[in-house]
Scaffold this motif. Sequence first.
Motif, PDB file in Angstrom:
ATOM      1  N   LEU A   1       1.866 -30.830   2.948  1.00  0.00           N
ATOM      2  CA  LEU A   1       1.575 -31.677   1.787  1.00  0.00           C
ATOM      3  C   LEU A   1       2.388 -31.264   0.561  1.00  0.00           C
ATOM      4  O   LEU A   1       2.619 -32.071  -0.342  1.00  0.00           O
ATOM      5  N   PHE A   2       2.804 -29.997   0.527  1.00  0.00           N
ATOM      6  CA  PHE A   2       3.578 -29.500  -0.611  1.00  0.00           C
ATOM      7  C   PHE A   2       5.027 -29.194  -0.229  1.00  0.00           C
ATOM      8  O   PHE A   2       5.700 -28.419  -0.909  1.00  0.00           O
ATOM      9  N   ALA A   3       5.507 -29.838   0.835  1.00  0.00           N
ATOM     10  CA  ALA A   3       6.904 -29.654   1.247  1.00  0.00           C
ATOM     11  C   ALA A   3       7.833 -30.081   0.117  1.00  0.00           C
ATOM     12  O   ALA A   3       7.655 -31.137  -0.485  1.00  0.00           O
ATOM     13  N   GLY A   4       8.797 -29.242  -0.204  1.00  0.00           N
ATOM     14  CA  GLY A   4       9.770 -29.559  -1.243  1.00  0.00           C
ATOM     15  C   GLY A   4       9.271 -29.375  -2.661  1.00  0.00           C
ATOM     16  O   GLY A   4       9.909 -29.814  -3.611  1.00  0.00           O
ATOM     17  N   VAL A   5       8.113 -28.706  -2.821  1.00  0.00           N
ATOM     18  CA  VAL A   5       7.514 -28.592  -4.155  1.00  0.00           C
ATOM     19  C   VAL A   5       8.414 -27.858  -5.145  1.00  0.00           C
ATOM     20  O   VAL A   5       8.504 -28.259  -6.316  1.00  0.00           O
ATOM     21  N   PHE A   6       9.090 -26.801  -4.724  1.00  0.00           N
ATOM     22  CA  PHE A   6       9.895 -26.028  -5.671  1.00  0.00           C
ATOM     23  C   PHE A   6      11.137 -26.781  -6.146  1.00  0.00           C
ATOM     24  O   PHE A   6      11.393 -26.819  -7.357  1.00  0.00           O
ATOM     25  N   PRO A   7      11.913 -27.406  -5.271  1.00  0.00           N
ATOM     26  CA  PRO A   7      13.042 -28.196  -5.787  1.00  0.00           C
ATOM     27  C   PRO A   7      12.577 -29.374  -6.648  1.00  0.00           C
ATOM     28  O   PRO A   7      13.197 -29.699  -7.659  1.00  0.00           O
ATOM     29  N   ARG A   8      11.461 -30.003  -6.249  1.00  0.00           N
ATOM     30  CA  ARG A   8      10.918 -31.123  -7.037  1.00  0.00           C
ATOM     31  C   ARG A   8      10.504 -30.637  -8.420  1.00  0.00           C
ATOM     32  O   ARG A   8      10.823 -31.252  -9.432  1.00  0.00           O
ATOM     33  N   MET A   9       9.796 -29.510  -8.468  1.00  0.00           N
ATOM     34  CA  MET A   9       9.347 -28.958  -9.744  1.00  0.00           C
ATOM     35  C   MET A   9      10.544 -28.579 -10.618  1.00  0.00           C
ATOM     36  O   MET A   9      10.566 -28.883 -11.815  1.00  0.00           O
ATOM     37  N   ALA A  10      11.550 -27.958 -10.031  1.00  0.00           N
ATOM     38  CA  ALA A  10      12.727 -27.542 -10.800  1.00  0.00           C
ATOM     39  C   ALA A  10      13.471 -28.750 -11.368  1.00  0.00           C
ATOM     40  O   ALA A  10      13.824 -28.774 -12.557  1.00  0.00           O
ATOM     41  N   ALA A  11      13.692 -29.749 -10.541  1.00  0.00           N
ATOM     42  CA  ALA A  11      14.438 -30.933 -10.991  1.00  0.00           C
ATOM     43  C   ALA A  11      13.672 -31.681 -12.078  1.00  0.00           C
ATOM     44  O   ALA A  11      14.257 -32.100 -13.087  1.00  0.00           O
ATOM     45  N   ILE A  12      12.378 -31.838 -11.888  1.00  0.00           N
ATOM     46  CA  ILE A  12      11.592 -32.592 -12.867  1.00  0.00           C
ATOM     47  C   ILE A  12      11.390 -31.779 -14.140  1.00  0.00           C
ATOM     48  O   ILE A  12      11.343 -32.345 -15.236  1.00  0.00           O
ATOM     49  N   SER A  13      11.296 -30.462 -14.029  1.00  0.00           N
ATOM     50  CA  SER A  13      11.218 -29.626 -15.239  1.00  0.00           C
ATOM     51  C   SER A  13      12.484 -29.773 -16.063  1.00  0.00           C
ATOM     52  O   SER A  13      12.426 -29.925 -17.294  1.00  0.00           O
ATOM     53  N   LEU A  14      13.633 -29.741 -15.399  1.00  0.00           N
ATOM     54  CA  LEU A  14      14.900 -29.919 -16.104  1.00  0.00           C
ATOM     55  C   LEU A  14      14.957 -31.305 -16.753  1.00  0.00           C
ATOM     56  O   LEU A  14      15.350 -31.443 -17.916  1.00  0.00           O
ATOM     57  N   GLY A  15      14.545 -32.313 -16.004  1.00  0.00           N
ATOM     58  CA  GLY A  15      14.511 -33.667 -16.556  1.00  0.00           C
ATOM     59  C   GLY A  15      13.572 -33.773 -17.743  1.00  0.00           C
ATOM     60  O   GLY A  15      13.897 -34.400 -18.754  1.00  0.00           O
ATOM     61  N   GLY A  16      12.396 -33.157 -17.633  1.00  0.00           N
ATOM     62  CA  GLY A  16      11.446 -33.165 -18.745  1.00  0.00           C
ATOM     63  C   GLY A  16      12.017 -32.484 -19.977  1.00  0.00           C
ATOM     64  O   GLY A  16      11.827 -32.955 -21.104  1.00  0.00           O
ATOM     65  N   PHE A  17      12.720 -31.379 -19.761  1.00  0.00           N
ATOM     66  CA  PHE A  17      13.353 -30.671 -20.876  1.00  0.00           C
ATOM     67  C   PHE A  17      14.370 -31.570 -21.567  1.00  0.00           C
ATOM     68  O   PHE A  17      14.354 -31.729 -22.791  1.00  0.00           O
ATOM     69  N   ILE A  18      15.242 -32.175 -20.782  1.00  0.00           N
ATOM     70  CA  ILE A  18      16.320 -32.988 -21.349  1.00  0.00           C
ATOM     71  C   ILE A  18      15.776 -34.272 -21.971  1.00  0.00           C
ATOM     72  O   ILE A  18      16.027 -34.574 -23.139  1.00  0.00           O
ATOM     73  N   PHE A  19      15.026 -35.038 -21.189  1.00  0.00           N
ATOM     74  CA  PHE A  19      14.624 -36.375 -21.644  1.00  0.00           C
ATOM     75  C   PHE A  19      13.561 -36.332 -22.733  1.00  0.00           C
ATOM     76  O   PHE A  19      13.663 -37.062 -23.721  1.00  0.00           O
ATOM     77  N   LEU A  20      12.548 -35.491 -22.566  1.00  0.00           N
ATOM     78  CA  LEU A  20      11.503 -35.449 -23.590  1.00  0.00           C
ATOM     79  C   LEU A  20      12.003 -34.748 -24.848  1.00  0.00           C
ATOM     80  O   LEU A  20      11.624 -35.129 -25.960  1.00  0.00           O
ATOM     81  N   GLY A  21      12.868 -33.761 -24.695  1.00  0.00           N
ATOM     82  CA  GLY A  21      13.483 -33.137 -25.866  1.00  0.00           C
ATOM     83  C   GLY A  21      14.381 -34.115 -26.605  1.00  0.00           C
ATOM     84  O   GLY A  21      14.346 -34.197 -27.840  1.00  0.00           O
TER      85      GLY A  21
ATOM     86  N   PHE B   1       7.599 -27.871 -19.064  1.00  0.00           N
ATOM     87  CA  PHE B   1       6.366 -27.378 -18.455  1.00  0.00           C
ATOM     88  C   PHE B   1       5.498 -28.538 -17.976  1.00  0.00           C
ATOM     89  O   PHE B   1       4.992 -28.509 -16.848  1.00  0.00           O
ATOM     90  N   ALA B   2       5.331 -29.551 -18.819  1.00  0.00           N
ATOM     91  CA  ALA B   2       4.489 -30.696 -18.453  1.00  0.00           C
ATOM     92  C   ALA B   2       5.051 -31.421 -17.231  1.00  0.00           C
ATOM     93  O   ALA B   2       4.302 -31.789 -16.322  1.00  0.00           O
ATOM     94  N   GLY B   3       6.364 -31.618 -17.207  1.00  0.00           N
ATOM     95  CA  GLY B   3       6.987 -32.277 -16.066  1.00  0.00           C
ATOM     96  C   GLY B   3       6.858 -31.468 -14.795  1.00  0.00           C
ATOM     97  O   GLY B   3       6.549 -32.003 -13.726  1.00  0.00           O
ATOM     98  N   GLY B   4       7.081 -30.167 -14.900  1.00  0.00           N
ATOM     99  CA  GLY B   4       6.956 -29.301 -13.725  1.00  0.00           C
ATOM    100  C   GLY B   4       5.547 -29.278 -13.177  1.00  0.00           C
ATOM    101  O   GLY B   4       5.338 -29.353 -11.961  1.00  0.00           O
ATOM    102  N   PHE B   5       4.560 -29.201 -14.065  1.00  0.00           N
ATOM    103  CA  PHE B   5       3.162 -29.186 -13.628  1.00  0.00           C
ATOM    104  C   PHE B   5       2.796 -30.516 -12.970  1.00  0.00           C
ATOM    105  O   PHE B   5       2.183 -30.540 -11.898  1.00  0.00           O
ATOM    106  N   ALA B   6       3.193 -31.629 -13.600  1.00  0.00           N
ATOM    107  CA  ALA B   6       2.909 -32.950 -13.028  1.00  0.00           C
ATOM    108  C   ALA B   6       3.587 -33.106 -11.666  1.00  0.00           C
ATOM    109  O   ALA B   6       3.022 -33.702 -10.744  1.00  0.00           O
ATOM    110  N   ALA B   7       4.794 -32.548 -11.539  1.00  0.00           N
ATOM    111  CA  ALA B   7       5.513 -32.614 -10.264  1.00  0.00           C
ATOM    112  C   ALA B   7       4.743 -31.884  -9.169  1.00  0.00           C
ATOM    113  O   ALA B   7       4.612 -32.379  -8.051  1.00  0.00           O
ATOM    114  N   VAL B   8       4.238 -30.703  -9.496  1.00  0.00           N
ATOM    115  CA  VAL B   8       3.508 -29.919  -8.492  1.00  0.00           C
ATOM    116  C   VAL B   8       2.256 -30.653  -8.031  1.00  0.00           C
ATOM    117  O   VAL B   8       2.021 -30.801  -6.836  1.00  0.00           O
ATOM    118  N   VAL B   9       1.451 -31.136  -8.976  1.00  0.00           N
ATOM    119  CA  VAL B   9       0.165 -31.738  -8.585  1.00  0.00           C
ATOM    120  C   VAL B   9       0.333 -33.085  -7.893  1.00  0.00           C
ATOM    121  O   VAL B   9      -0.579 -33.514  -7.174  1.00  0.00           O
TER     122      VAL B   9
END
Length: 185
Positions: free
Chosen positions: A148-168, A99-107
């Motif tokens: 300004l938000f082009a590619g936001v959904f793939p970026r959010m998805a990839a970084i959320s997955l990364g946040g899940f794996i790496f921070l976990g 969640f934290a990674g996805g939110f940071a990715a969006v903003v």
Amino acid sequence: MDRPGFTASLVVACLIRVPSEVVKQRAQVSASSRTFQIFSNILYQEGIPGLYRGYKSTVLREIPFSLVQFPLWESLKALWSWRQDHVVESWQSAVCGAFAGGFAAVVTTPLDVAKTRIMLAKAGSSTAGGNVLSALHGVWRTQGLPGLFAGVFPRMAAISLGGFIFLGAYDQTHSMLLELGRESP
């Protein structure tokens, strides 16, 4: 962030990350997909500075990203721990990291868009000069908020997955090391 040298480590990490990112992005939009040829062309046409085009914009993206992601991750873990009256398990930490990674990715997506525009701009153009505010203004002027938000959904998805794996994984490793420390005489 309360970890000393955190910003410095981001700046140093970008010294390695940016050249590979420049080559990767140009390979993605190039008719030639030969990575070595793209690398050679950058060196021939722009020299070493061409490999570091977008360095400042990458750092300017990474710092706010981390300033959002890590405190949010810690806050979510603390909230979850408080709600269940015990420290979160590693899988819960991973969920908080996603969640934290996805939110940071969006903003920080507008900063990522600016970085990409700078890295892919034609050598010698005003955008290639690396001015992040100018790149953001150009996108705003031509494409508005959606640009300004082009590619936001793939970026959010990839970084959320990364946040899940790496921070976990980080949390699991941290817990294991603490346990080993308690067991040692």
